[in-house]
Scaffold this motif. Structure first.
Motif, PDB file in Angstrom:
ATOM      1  N   LYS A  55       1.933 -10.022   6.222  1.00 40.63           N
ATOM      2  CA  LYS A  55       2.209  -8.648   5.781  1.00 40.63           C
ATOM      3  C   LYS A  55       3.031  -7.831   6.769  1.00 40.63           C
ATOM      4  O   LYS A  55       3.736  -6.936   6.368  1.00 40.63           O
ATOM      5  CB  LYS A  55       0.925  -7.921   5.413  1.00 40.63           C
ATOM      6  CG  LYS A  55      -0.097  -7.798   6.486  1.00 40.63           C
ATOM      7  CD  LYS A  55      -1.299  -7.018   5.996  1.00 40.63           C
ATOM      8  CE  LYS A  55      -2.512  -7.908   6.020  1.00 40.63           C
ATOM      9  NZ  LYS A  55      -3.733  -7.233   5.663  1.00 40.63           N
ATOM     10  N   SER A 104      12.022 -12.353  -4.428  1.00 39.56           N
ATOM     11  CA  SER A 104      10.895 -11.981  -3.573  1.00 39.56           C
ATOM     12  C   SER A 104       9.795 -11.461  -4.478  1.00 39.56           C
ATOM     13  O   SER A 104      10.072 -10.795  -5.479  1.00 39.56           O
ATOM     14  CB  SER A 104      11.303 -10.928  -2.545  1.00 39.56           C
ATOM     15  OG  SER A 104      11.637  -9.729  -3.176  1.00 39.56           O
ATOM     16  N   LYS A 114       5.310 -10.354  -4.597  1.00 38.73           N
ATOM     17  CA  LYS A 114       4.019 -10.169  -3.952  1.00 38.73           C
ATOM     18  C   LYS A 114       3.065 -11.227  -4.484  1.00 38.73           C
ATOM     19  O   LYS A 114       3.185 -11.675  -5.618  1.00 38.73           O
ATOM     20  CB  LYS A 114       3.474  -8.779  -4.230  1.00 38.73           C
ATOM     21  CG  LYS A 114       4.294  -7.700  -3.580  1.00 38.73           C
ATOM     22  CD  LYS A 114       3.674  -6.337  -3.779  1.00 38.73           C
ATOM     23  CE  LYS A 114       4.563  -5.330  -3.073  1.00 38.73           C
ATOM     24  NZ  LYS A 114       3.938  -4.050  -2.933  1.00 38.73           N
ATOM     25  N   LEU A 126       3.455 -11.849   0.766  1.00 35.63           N
ATOM     26  CA  LEU A 126       4.826 -11.857   0.251  1.00 35.63           C
ATOM     27  C   LEU A 126       5.391 -13.267   0.257  1.00 35.63           C
ATOM     28  O   LEU A 126       5.168 -14.035   1.189  1.00 35.63           O
ATOM     29  CB  LEU A 126       5.727 -10.968   1.121  1.00 35.63           C
ATOM     30  CG  LEU A 126       5.381  -9.493   1.165  1.00 35.63           C
ATOM     31  CD1 LEU A 126       6.188  -8.798   2.247  1.00 35.63           C
ATOM     32  CD2 LEU A 126       5.641  -8.853  -0.177  1.00 35.63           C
TER      33      LEU A 126
END
Length: 85
Positions: A40, A68, A70, A78
């Protein structure tokens, strides 16, 4: 004899100052892209550097971000996907 101790001392000092083991998870996908799981506190350019290292192992020169997202993983919240060229 003093030179020998000096060389050993310098070697130990360099080992103590070396970069720690990467906190990124890197994997190669079946379609040829490289995935990077990032902690993170990581920045996107740090993830790209890790992906570029993996791309260079494949004989490629660049790593271009494709996606990209989450994740629900607490350790790696990520994930970045890179295309090696």
């Amino acid at each position: 004899m003093v030179r020998h101790y000096l060389v050993v001392f310098l070697g130990l000092m360099l080992a103590a100052c070396s970069t720690p083991v990467s906190q990124f998870g890197v994997y190669k996908q079946s379609d040829g892209t490289v995935g990077v799981h990032a902690p993170k506190d990581a920045k996107e350019n740090e993830a790209q550097e890790v992906a570029l290292e993996e791309c260079k192992k494949q004989g490629k020169r660049t790593a271009t971000i494709v996606e990209s997202r989450k994740t629900v993983n607490d350790r790696f919240p990520l994930t970045y996907i890179y295309l090696c060229r």
